[in-house]
Write a protein that holds these residues in place. Structure first.
Motif, PDB file in Angstrom:
ATOM      1  N   SER A 109      -6.212   7.824   4.261  1.00  0.00           N
ATOM      2  CA  SER A 109      -6.706   6.503   4.666  1.00  0.00           C
ATOM      3  C   SER A 109      -5.640   5.643   5.325  1.00  0.00           C
ATOM      4  CB  SER A 109      -7.271   5.782   3.446  1.00  0.00           C
ATOM      5  OG  SER A 109      -6.355   5.869   2.374  1.00  0.00           O
ATOM      6  N   PRO A 116      -3.285  -0.186   4.285  1.00  0.00           N
ATOM      7  CA  PRO A 116      -4.319  -1.171   4.613  1.00  0.00           C
ATOM      8  C   PRO A 116      -3.943  -1.905   5.902  1.00  0.00           C
ATOM      9  CG  PRO A 116      -3.669  -1.356   2.312  1.00  0.00           C
ATOM     10  CD  PRO A 116      -2.728  -0.380   2.957  1.00  0.00           C
ATOM     11  N   ASN A 175     -10.355  -2.400   7.179  1.00  0.00           N
ATOM     12  CA  ASN A 175     -10.389  -1.129   6.465  1.00  0.00           C
ATOM     13  C   ASN A 175     -11.840  -0.679   6.298  1.00  0.00           C
ATOM     14  OD1 ASN A 175      -7.461  -1.037   5.895  1.00  0.00           O
ATOM     15  ND2 ASN A 175      -7.953  -2.976   4.877  1.00  0.00           N
ATOM     16  N   HIS A 233     -13.790   0.045   3.849  1.00  0.00           N
ATOM     17  CA  HIS A 233     -14.710  -0.655   2.926  1.00  0.00           C
ATOM     18  C   HIS A 233     -15.079  -2.036   3.441  1.00  0.00           C
ATOM     19  CE1 HIS A 233     -10.938  -2.464   1.476  1.00  0.00           C
ATOM     20  NE2 HIS A 233     -11.663  -3.379   0.876  1.00  0.00           N
ATOM     21  N   TYR A 272     -10.947   6.199  -1.118  1.00  0.00           N
ATOM     22  CA  TYR A 272      -9.814   6.476  -0.238  1.00  0.00           C
ATOM     23  C   TYR A 272      -8.920   7.522  -0.890  1.00  0.00           C
ATOM     24  CZ  TYR A 272     -10.741   2.005   2.183  1.00  0.00           C
ATOM     25  OH  TYR A 272     -11.291   0.979   2.906  1.00  0.00           O
ATOM     26  N   ASP A 288      -5.062   9.468  -0.357  1.00  0.00           N
ATOM     27  CA  ASP A 288      -3.808   9.590   0.396  1.00  0.00           C
ATOM     28  C   ASP A 288      -2.773  10.194  -0.550  1.00  0.00           C
ATOM     29  OD1 ASP A 288      -3.165   7.975   3.322  1.00  0.00           O
ATOM     30  OD2 ASP A 288      -1.463   8.886   2.274  1.00  0.00           O
ATOM     31  N   VAL A 303       1.124   3.757   0.362  1.00  0.00           N
ATOM     32  CA  VAL A 303      -0.313   3.582   0.622  1.00  0.00           C
ATOM     33  C   VAL A 303      -1.055   3.404  -0.700  1.00  0.00           C
ATOM     34  CG1 VAL A 303      -2.400   4.745   1.467  1.00  0.00           C
ATOM     35  CG2 VAL A 303      -0.257   4.959   2.750  1.00  0.00           C
ATOM     36  N   HIS A 356      -0.345  -0.110  -2.274  1.00  0.00           N
ATOM     37  CA  HIS A 356      -1.025  -1.206  -1.562  1.00  0.00           C
ATOM     38  C   HIS A 356      -2.527  -1.114  -1.751  1.00  0.00           C
ATOM     39  CE1 HIS A 356       2.004  -3.360   0.741  1.00  0.00           C
ATOM     40  NE2 HIS A 356       2.648  -2.213   0.853  1.00  0.00           N
ATOM     41  N   GLY A 357      -3.040   0.109  -1.662  1.00  0.00           N
ATOM     42  CA  GLY A 357      -4.482   0.311  -1.779  1.00  0.00           C
ATOM     43  C   GLY A 357      -4.971  -0.165  -3.135  1.00  0.00           C
ATOM     44  N   ARG A 358      -4.263   0.227  -4.191  1.00  0.00           N
ATOM     45  CA  ARG A 358      -4.729  -0.141  -5.542  1.00  0.00           C
ATOM     46  C   ARG A 358      -4.683  -1.648  -5.730  1.00  0.00           C
ATOM     47  NH1 ARG A 358      -2.213   5.299  -7.798  1.00  0.00           N
ATOM     48  NH2 ARG A 358      -4.137   6.506  -7.666  1.00  0.00           N
ATOM     49  N   LEU A 363      -7.615  -3.252  -3.949  1.00  0.00           N
ATOM     50  CA  LEU A 363      -8.963  -2.892  -4.398  1.00  0.00           C
ATOM     51  C   LEU A 363      -9.263  -3.278  -5.837  1.00  0.00           C
ATOM     52  CD1 LEU A 363      -9.014   0.621  -2.774  1.00  0.00           C
ATOM     53  CD2 LEU A 363      -9.949  -1.505  -1.883  1.00  0.00           C
ATOM     54  N   MET A 419      -9.114   4.299  -5.029  1.00  0.00           N
ATOM     55  CA  MET A 419      -8.000   4.914  -4.298  1.00  0.00           C
ATOM     56  C   MET A 419      -7.520   6.090  -5.136  1.00  0.00           C
ATOM     57  SD  MET A 419      -5.667   3.855  -1.746  1.00  0.00           S
ATOM     58  CE  MET A 419      -5.329   5.474  -1.057  1.00  0.00           C
TER      59      MET A 419
END
Ligand code: SAM
Length: 282
Positions: free
Chosen positions: A85, A88, A92, A94, A108, A110, A115, A118-120, A123, A131
């Motif tokens: 993914s 971010p 994005n 979502h 997502y 990765d 990544v 940041h993703g967690r 979200l 993620m």
């Protein structure tokens, strides 16, 4: 049996500041701020070799955004498995699909720790988005992952995204990897796919090779520009849709995949070196 050799992209960069990261370099081209010195060095080399290289990243991300909007709005799909993914960015998956259906579920995947972190963080407050850390080139790691199976119901149509990922897999196992994903999808599912492209036209192949040389022979160790035949082989079992009103069904330069409006300036050579395709599983 010998253990198959892994691509460098299958070994997460960890927090080693001396190893450039695919996600950070790509994010850097899109204007992101998570760029370390070691990433900047790769970007500088690519820019020196092909000044319009940024068009590849921008074209790719624009394609991803338009394809997600199309699938959320026109096909009404509500579950998305976004493999590789990336960091971010402005829009994005979502955010795009939940604009049309706030119940849409997105997982997502990765393997880059920056990544994942940041993703967690992004979200935390969204129950329909997850993620997951897994190797996208080992499909069972993704398809049998507990969080994936909680978020995605594979008995119903799913959108599988492999956007800007398979070119980071060395060797010729791309078709076999994609086959495992496509086999797992219910009829009516869609695949959104993009890949670095060798147009097999001398002046464009030259651009592709200049970038490939920096990616494959440098510290990143991955980034192949493949031909149309090699790319189509990864999409077997799908009915590819027309990429615009004029072209036949199949992959097209990302910027030419149902663009937002008429082109007022010609595509750069670099922009012709990445293609996108959307296919439906019958
Ligand atoms: N899909 C996003 C897009 O198109 O905007 C990001 C593409 S970025 C070029 C490729 C992403 O794939 C990076 O975030 C990288 O960390 C991830 N990636 C590469 N190899 C991977 C692997 N073996 N397993 C999981 N993720 C991987």
């Amino acid at each position: 049996m010998d253990t198959p050799t892994r691509s460098p992209s299958q070994i997460p960069v960890g927090v080693d500041p001396t190893r450039p990261s695919i996600a950070r370099v790509y994010g850097g081209f899109l204007g992101g701020k998570d760029v370390y010195d070691v990433d900047r060095q790769v970007m500088n080399k690519i820019n020196a070799a092909v000044p319009e290289a940024v068009d590849i990243a921008r074209g790719n991300r624009g394609f991803l955004n338009r394809a997600c909007r199309f699938l959320a709005v026109q096909a009404g799909l509500d579950q998305y498995l976004d493999c590789g993914s990336g960091l971010p960015t402005a829009e994005n998956t979502h955010e795009i699909v939940q604009r049309y259906n706030d119940e849409a579920r997105v997982v997502y995947i990765d393997n880059d720790p920056v990544v994942l972190a940041h993703g967690r963080a992004l979200l935390e407050s969204n129950d329909n988005v997850h993620m997951v850390s897994a190797d996208i080139f080992v499909p069972p790691e993704v398809l049998e992952n507990e969080t994936v199976l909680r978020g995605i119901d594979f008995s119903r149509p799913v959108v599988l995204l492999q956007v800007g990922t398979l070119h980071h897999l060395e060797g010729d196992s791309g078709p076999a990897v994609m086959r495992q994903y496509i086999d797992a999808l219910a009829p009516g599912s869609y695949v959104v796919f993009s890949h670095f492209f060798d147009p097999e036209v001398p002046e464009l192949t030259e651009i592709a090779r200049r970038i490939e040389n920096i990616l494959v022979n440098g510290p990143m160790g991955a980034g192949r520009f493949r031909t149309r035949t090699e790319i189509v082989a990864m999409l077997e079992g799908l009915e590819l849709i027309k990429p615009n009103a004029l072209a036949e069904p199949g992959p097209a330069p990302c910027d030419e995949w149902w663009p937002d409006g008429p082109r007022l300036t010609p595509l750069s050579g670099a922009a012709r070196c990445i293609v996108g395709a959307v296919g439906r599983k019958p």
